[in-house]
Design an enzyme around this catalytic site. Sequence first.
Site, PDB file in Angstrom:
ATOM      1  N   GLU A 152      -1.522   7.219  -4.120  1.00  5.97           N
ATOM      2  CA  GLU A 152      -1.151   5.709  -4.017  1.00  5.97           C
ATOM      3  C   GLU A 152      -2.441   4.866  -3.320  1.00  5.97           C
ATOM      4  O   GLU A 152      -3.091   3.847  -3.573  1.00  5.97           O
ATOM      5  CB  GLU A 152      -0.466   5.535  -2.134  1.00  5.97           C
ATOM      6  N   TYR A 160       1.354  -2.430   1.899  1.00  6.36           N
ATOM      7  CA  TYR A 160       2.041  -1.795   0.213  1.00  6.36           C
ATOM      8  C   TYR A 160       2.160  -0.483   1.129  1.00  6.36           C
ATOM      9  O   TYR A 160       2.772  -0.025   0.355  1.00  6.36           O
ATOM     10  CB  TYR A 160       1.147  -2.604  -0.620  1.00  6.36           C
ATOM     11  N   ASP A 208       4.039  -5.239  -4.643  1.00  6.84           N
ATOM     12  CA  ASP A 208       2.912  -4.983  -5.142  1.00  6.84           C
ATOM     13  C   ASP A 208       3.034  -5.927  -6.504  1.00  6.84           C
ATOM     14  O   ASP A 208       3.943  -7.555  -6.943  1.00  6.84           O
ATOM     15  CB  ASP A 208       2.212  -3.552  -5.725  1.00  6.84           C
TER      16      ASP A 208
END
Length: 348
Positions: free
Chosen positions: A38, A119, A137
């Site tokens: 991520e 996020y 996102d």
Amino acid sequence: LIDERDAFARALAEWYAVARRPLPWRLRPGLYETVVSELMAQQTQIATMLPYYERWMRRFPDFEALAAAPAEEVLRHWEGLGYYSRARNLHRCAQIFVHMAQKPRSAAGWEELPGIGPYTAAAIASIALGQPVAVVDGNVVRVLSRLTGERRHFSGNAEAVKAFRPLAAALLDSQNPGQHNQAMMELGALVCLRGRPLCAACPVAAFCNGRAAGDAGDLPHIARRATERLEVNRVLCIEGGAILLHRIPEGAKRLAGQFELPLAEELGWKPTGKALASRTRSITHFRIREQIHCLPRAPLPESGLPPELRWVRIEALDTLTLSGPHRRWIRELLAGVQASSIRPETEG
Ligand code: SF4
């Protein structure tokens, strides 16, 4: 859309089960793998980050290995991905995580760690920990704005993300939140493409207002910052097998401790004649033209070299972290100079 959310979630899940890309963090999933992937995927294309991810996992296979590694080595493994604060945050995250008696289990808990925003925290909590929290996102904003046919004008990404968060939460498949979130993002990455959605291949086309109205490709309406153009002049100076480099001071906001080709103005030198090479790159909304001039010897300032400038043996370059594309530029330019296909400019 909310009324049909079960049918929507089912269609999305069935598509994702067969269409998803076999990415390494999906084939070998885990908490650490999710955190690394991520953070690496922020501001980087998946195809670009894949070799970096594999190399990173070989050298730092878990939180403990990363926490124990020297900062210099961590940065070297990030070199080429840019936005180095992500690497520093990942390193600090691992160092904090390994010493936590109670490991964070929720998105709110992960948000306490360095460099983890809403996020990323939602992605980690849902994908690796099965928490029912929706991820929003840019891909998800695009998909949701088209599904709903939302034509409102947003002042920026943050406003659009905020506007779509309640809908994303309402649509979330709370039994499989990680799969659902990844499916939404994958749909945006593979089918509901920016500018040209592939509606004929879309598994949720039956639910899509934007498609029915015929203007899906124009959505969402998000104001973009105007591009600013900059030009900088840099110097390639080689003497006795060493190259002159600028070291970005510790404490600098960006790229602290990294090396790059010096700016001409640092040497008090005004570029003359044609540059040896010209490279263009984009950083955020800046479009930067980098003119690189070759000098036969450094036009040293009378007071001597500023402390940020260092002569570095060319064979020692691999032991340093160079910022952005500077290693590639230096390699290309050295090859050109050594092949004598390009004549160095004389000092102005
Ligand atoms: Fe996107 Fe087209 Fe699918 Fe709508 S039908 S979600 S616009 S790809």
